[in-house]
Design an enzyme around this catalytic site. Structure first.
Site, PDB file in Angstrom:
ATOM      1  N   ASN A 177     -60.307 -82.972  -7.018  1.00 32.03           N
ATOM      2  CA  ASN A 177     -61.605 -82.394  -6.689  1.00 32.03           C
ATOM      3  C   ASN A 177     -61.387 -81.124  -5.887  1.00 32.03           C
ATOM      4  O   ASN A 177     -60.869 -81.164  -4.769  1.00 32.03           O
ATOM      5  CB  ASN A 177     -62.449 -83.391  -5.894  1.00 32.03           C
ATOM      6  CG  ASN A 177     -62.875 -84.562  -6.764  1.00 32.03           C
ATOM      7  OD1 ASN A 177     -63.490 -84.386  -7.801  1.00 32.03           O
ATOM      8  ND2 ASN A 177     -62.522 -85.763  -6.345  1.00 32.03           N
ATOM      9  N   ASN A 229     -68.851 -97.037 -10.058  1.00 32.09           N
ATOM     10  CA  ASN A 229     -67.954 -95.896  -9.841  1.00 32.09           C
ATOM     11  C   ASN A 229     -68.449 -94.948  -8.756  1.00 32.09           C
ATOM     12  O   ASN A 229     -67.941 -93.828  -8.622  1.00 32.09           O
ATOM     13  CB  ASN A 229     -67.739 -95.114 -11.150  1.00 32.09           C
ATOM     14  CG  ASN A 229     -67.205 -95.988 -12.260  1.00 32.09           C
ATOM     15  OD1 ASN A 229     -66.184 -96.648 -12.092  1.00 32.09           O
ATOM     16  ND2 ASN A 229     -67.913 -96.025 -13.380  1.00 32.09           N
ATOM     17  N   GLU A 264     -57.004 -87.464  -6.255  1.00 36.46           N
ATOM     18  CA  GLU A 264     -57.363 -88.876  -6.326  1.00 36.46           C
ATOM     19  C   GLU A 264     -56.362 -89.645  -7.186  1.00 36.46           C
ATOM     20  O   GLU A 264     -55.944 -89.174  -8.245  1.00 36.46           O
ATOM     21  CB  GLU A 264     -58.771 -89.031  -6.893  1.00 36.46           C
ATOM     22  CG  GLU A 264     -59.831 -88.334  -6.043  1.00 36.46           C
ATOM     23  CD  GLU A 264     -61.244 -88.757  -6.405  1.00 36.46           C
ATOM     24  OE1 GLU A 264     -61.414 -89.463  -7.420  1.00 36.46           O
ATOM     25  OE2 GLU A 264     -62.170 -88.381  -5.678  1.00 36.46           O
ATOM     26  N   GLU A 324     -57.640 -87.411 -10.790  1.00 36.47           N
ATOM     27  CA  GLU A 324     -58.255 -86.094 -10.878  1.00 36.47           C
ATOM     28  C   GLU A 324     -58.059 -85.372  -9.552  1.00 36.47           C
ATOM     29  O   GLU A 324     -57.697 -85.978  -8.543  1.00 36.47           O
ATOM     30  CB  GLU A 324     -59.753 -86.214 -11.175  1.00 36.47           C
ATOM     31  CG  GLU A 324     -60.532 -86.967 -10.110  1.00 36.47           C
ATOM     32  CD  GLU A 324     -61.995 -87.153 -10.472  1.00 36.47           C
ATOM     33  OE1 GLU A 324     -62.471 -86.421 -11.348  1.00 36.47           O
ATOM     34  OE2 GLU A 324     -62.644 -88.008  -9.865  1.00 36.47           O
ATOM     35  N   LYS A 376     -61.106 -82.290 -15.989  1.00 34.44           N
ATOM     36  CA  LYS A 376     -60.230 -83.446 -15.854  1.00 34.44           C
ATOM     37  C   LYS A 376     -59.179 -83.520 -16.961  1.00 34.44           C
ATOM     38  O   LYS A 376     -58.086 -84.042 -16.766  1.00 34.44           O
ATOM     39  CB  LYS A 376     -61.061 -84.731 -15.810  1.00 34.44           C
ATOM     40  CG  LYS A 376     -61.916 -84.835 -14.555  1.00 34.44           C
ATOM     41  CD  LYS A 376     -62.728 -86.111 -14.554  1.00 34.44           C
ATOM     42  CE  LYS A 376     -63.524 -86.255 -13.267  1.00 34.44           C
ATOM     43  NZ  LYS A 376     -64.481 -85.163 -13.068  1.00 34.44           N
ATOM     44  N   PHE A 413     -79.784-102.754  -6.502  1.00 35.01           N
ATOM     45  CA  PHE A 413     -79.437-101.420  -6.015  1.00 35.01           C
ATOM     46  C   PHE A 413     -80.156-100.311  -6.766  1.00 35.01           C
ATOM     47  O   PHE A 413     -79.643 -99.196  -6.889  1.00 35.01           O
ATOM     48  CB  PHE A 413     -77.922-101.186  -6.097  1.00 35.01           C
ATOM     49  CG  PHE A 413     -77.123-102.104  -5.226  1.00 35.01           C
ATOM     50  CD1 PHE A 413     -76.876-101.787  -3.900  1.00 35.01           C
ATOM     51  CD2 PHE A 413     -76.639-103.292  -5.718  1.00 35.01           C
ATOM     52  CE1 PHE A 413     -76.151-102.641  -3.093  1.00 35.01           C
ATOM     53  CE2 PHE A 413     -75.911-104.158  -4.922  1.00 35.01           C
ATOM     54  CZ  PHE A 413     -75.663-103.832  -3.604  1.00 35.01           C
ATOM     55  N   GLU A 417     -59.538 -92.748 -20.905  1.00 31.53           N
ATOM     56  CA  GLU A 417     -58.223 -93.123 -20.405  1.00 31.53           C
ATOM     57  C   GLU A 417     -58.168 -94.634 -20.181  1.00 31.53           C
ATOM     58  O   GLU A 417     -59.204 -95.304 -20.104  1.00 31.53           O
ATOM     59  CB  GLU A 417     -57.905 -92.392 -19.100  1.00 31.53           C
ATOM     60  CG  GLU A 417     -58.798 -92.773 -17.941  1.00 31.53           C
ATOM     61  CD  GLU A 417     -58.554 -91.919 -16.709  1.00 31.53           C
ATOM     62  OE1 GLU A 417     -57.852 -90.900 -16.828  1.00 31.53           O
ATOM     63  OE2 GLU A 417     -59.083 -92.271 -15.642  1.00 31.53           O
TER      64      GLU A 417
END
Length: 667
Positions: free
Chosen positions: A290, A235, A275, A288, A116, A348, A200
């Site tokens: 992928n 995320n 993305e 980034e 990245k 979760f 970032e």
């Protein structure tokens, strides 16, 4: 053309690749660990090779094990799926050295885009808009705090080799930056074998929108529209759709052209995804790239009609793309819901165990013109392991427009039966009915903002409570009638099933009368209102279709002791249907209180204790980290709910604990 593909992966993506390979007449080889000996992808492949113990670090990401399986089976190509070795340049180089085709991009692109930090530098050089941040590697937590302060909070702490939500944390202050750095580093090392971290700026009110790119080895590179992936938790993407309800044609074109420019800058071929983070003004910033197939690729396939796995195989075989950019059309609207083995009622947390029932909705074209697709890697009777990602299936719906697709997804979720483990089906159903989601007002903070206290189920409104009361009354009536049929007549006595009942659940309490006529069954309420219900449900059926005043309700039906449990659209009720006299007496019964566990720290999920942060006799403050549990490749920090003193430490690092096992006791 390639003749035999080894899939260096497991679960639903391995099954997905096998499906297309079979369609193309290509033989397939599965690899499996000890935990996956009876997995679905092993059953579906033409051949299968055992590659080691359950932990992926000893099997699925060990390059030598994969190479041995290739040599053993004579496979001439490898599809890596996503995760594991899919973006590992050393793996691609090893395949190239062995003369085996890698069904993916060139090694140079993997190195450039898979990292990245490097990818952001290259993106900026290619003229792609990027997020401000620190592109160098960060050595320790002190440096992370210093850099985060310079950038300005909030910041995103990310693993350089990360993906799938692993190794990512948002920090709003120095303490969170310090803790997030260490957690991200630990997760990255565990999941990818690479613990490099960068930081970032975190864009507020962000939408996560990505562009699917596809290129061949002859210089042709296209973009296949976008996917909106803003519904995320920690995320980790939960719901995706194509196209995005936010983009206009001009922004779509600009994002697509920048994505293609970046792909061309690194000589990219095969399928890949660029993305972006998009703010409320449709400004977009590169996140980034992928260099692999994405989990959410099915929604792009549904709206474009292009099989991405097939195109990857054809590109790897040296074929040119058979279509150009002008041929790519977006037809209809597709939504994907990721079904996870995560219990929404327990924040979760991961859930493992045996799937005692697994019955997806019917796939293919539906009577109303929609299409349902379910990509899965499990089966009824199979087990969900603690060693891998908790995904069970990816349920997709295609409709003529967004509203139609959402409604089709809601109906498909209603008909999806999963039992034996905790899962997020109720939550997915609740999101489909959420006003903000249906309006398309999405950000990556949607779940945190709309469910700030977690998910505890959907409470029915009065109209819905009446519908469910009517259904419960009819179910009870049929159960009673069946009992009479079984017991028969004793002497001159035969029990008569009454018509009058009191249905209660939660705060809802309705007195009803069940009246059966030639035109269906009417359930009349004490205020005179009536609901007509038509159903073919019979005792023993776990899924019932009930047409209530013309609306079809597909509810899961269980008997929970003396109650009737109904689950529908995120609601989970236990309805007691009693005669009026018994209902009066029930009101006098004392409420049973749950046991007091306030002085215990219990393991919230099956997992491995990776750290204990306190000792016996230590004073702890509210919010203080107490222990760390790792499950399904995610690190979970358990914190103190209030101030107290540790009386006993009952677990130690390395222990494997079940749900609700004691970790700590407090005075």
């Amino acid at each position: 053309m390639i003749k035999k593909i080894l899939i260096a992966n497991r679960g639903e993506i391995a099954c997905r690749v096998i499906k297309t390979a079979k369609k193309m007449g290509i033989a397939t080889v599965a690899v499996y660990s000890d935990a996956d000996a009876n997995a679905l992808h092993v059953r579906q492949a033409d051949e299968a090779v055992h590659i080691g113990p359950a932990p992926s670090s000893q099997s699925y990401i060990v390059i030598d094990r994969i190479l041995e399986a290739i040599a053993k089976t004579g496979a001439d190509a490898v599809h890596p799926g996503y995760g594991f070795l899919s973006e590992n340049a050393a793996f691609a180089e090893a395949l190239e050295k062995a003369g085996v085709v890698f069904i993916g991009p060139p090694v140079g692109a993997i190195k450039a885009m898979g990292d990245k930090i490097t990818s952001k530098k290259l993106a900026a050089e290619a003229g792609v808009s990027t997020v401000p941040g620190h592109m160098g590697l960060i050595e320790d937590a002190d440096e992370a705090v210093r850099i985060a302060s310079q950038i300005g909070y909030p910041v995103m702490i990310k693993a350089s080799a990360g993906g799938g939500g692993k190794g990512m944390r948002i920090a709003f202050n120095d303490a969170e930056a310090r803790e997030g750095f260490q957690s991200s580093k630990n997760e990255a090392k565990s999941s990818f074998g690479d613990d490099r971290i960068f930081i970032e700026k975190f864009v507020t009110q962000p939408r996560h929108i990505e562009i699917q790119v596809l290129g061949d080895k002859h210089g042709n590179t296209l973009y296949l529209g976008e996917r909106e992936c803003s519904i995320q938790r920690r995320n980790q993407k939960v719901i995706e759709e194509a196209p995005s309800p936010f983009l206009d044609e001009a922004t779509r074109k600009a994002m697509g052209e920048q994505a293609v420019a970046l792909a061309r800058a690194v000589g990219y071929h095969s399928a890949g995804t660029v993305e972006f983070i998009v703010d409320g003004e449709r400004n977009f910033y590169f996140l980034e790239m992928n260099t692999r197939l994405q989990v959410e690729h099915p929604v792009t396939e549904l709206v474009t009609g292009i099989d991405l796995v097939e195109q990857m195989i054809r590109v790897a075989s040296g074929e040119k793309l058979s279509f150009g950019q002008a041929d790519v059309k977006l037809n209809g609207w597709a939504i994907e819901s990721r079904l996870y083995a995560e219990d929404p009622y327990r924040n979760f947390l991961p859930s493992i165990g045996r799937l005692t029932r697994y019955r997806p909705p019917q796939e293919g074209a539906q009577e109303n013109g929609t299409v349902i697709r379910n990509d899965t890697g499990v089966f009824e009777g199979g087990e969900i392991s603690m060693y891998y990602d908790p995904m069970i299936a990816k349920l997709c719906a295609l409709g003529k427009d967004r509203e139609t697709a959402i409604d089709a997804m809601g109906q498909a979720l209603d008909r999806f039966e999963v039992e034996g483990i905790g899962h997020n089906l109720p939550f997915l159903s609740a999101v489909m009915q959420h006003e903000r989601f249906r309006a398309g007002r999405l950000t990556t903070g949607f779940i945190a903002e709309e469910f700030p206290e977690g998910f505890s189920g959907v409470e029915p409104d009065e109209a819905t409570a009446r519908q469910l009361s009517a259904i419960a009354a009819i179910i009870h009536q049929r159960l009673q009638s069946r009992a009479v049929e079984i017991s028969g007549t004793i002497g001159n006595h035969r029990r008569i099933v009454g018509q009058d009942w009191v249905v209660s659940f939660g705060a809802s309490r309705h007195r009803v009368s069940v009246e059966t006529g030639t035109d269906g069954t009417a359930v009349r309420f004490e205020d005179g209102a009536a609901l007509t219900v038509d159903t073919g449900w019979l005792p023993g059926q776990s899924l019932g279709l009930f047409t209530v005043e013309g609306e079809v309700i597909a509810a899961k039906v269980d008997l929970a002791g003396a109650a009737i449990r109904l689950r529908w659209r995120g609601m989970d009720i236990r309805a007691h249907v009693r005669s009026p006299r018994v209902a009066e007496l029930a009101l006098l019964m004392p409420e049973k209180l749950p046991p007091d566990t306030s002085k215990l720290l219990l393991c919230p999920m099956p997992g491995v204790i990776t750290g204990i942060s306190v000792g016996e006799g230590d004073e702890v403050e509210a919010g203080q980290a107490l222990a760390t549990v790792e499950a399904m490749k995610m690190e979970n920090i358990l914190r103190a709910e209030k101030r107290g003193r540790v009386a006993r430490v009952a677990a130690k690092p390395g222990d494997s604990l079940a749900v609700d096992e004691v970790i700590l006791e407090f005075e």
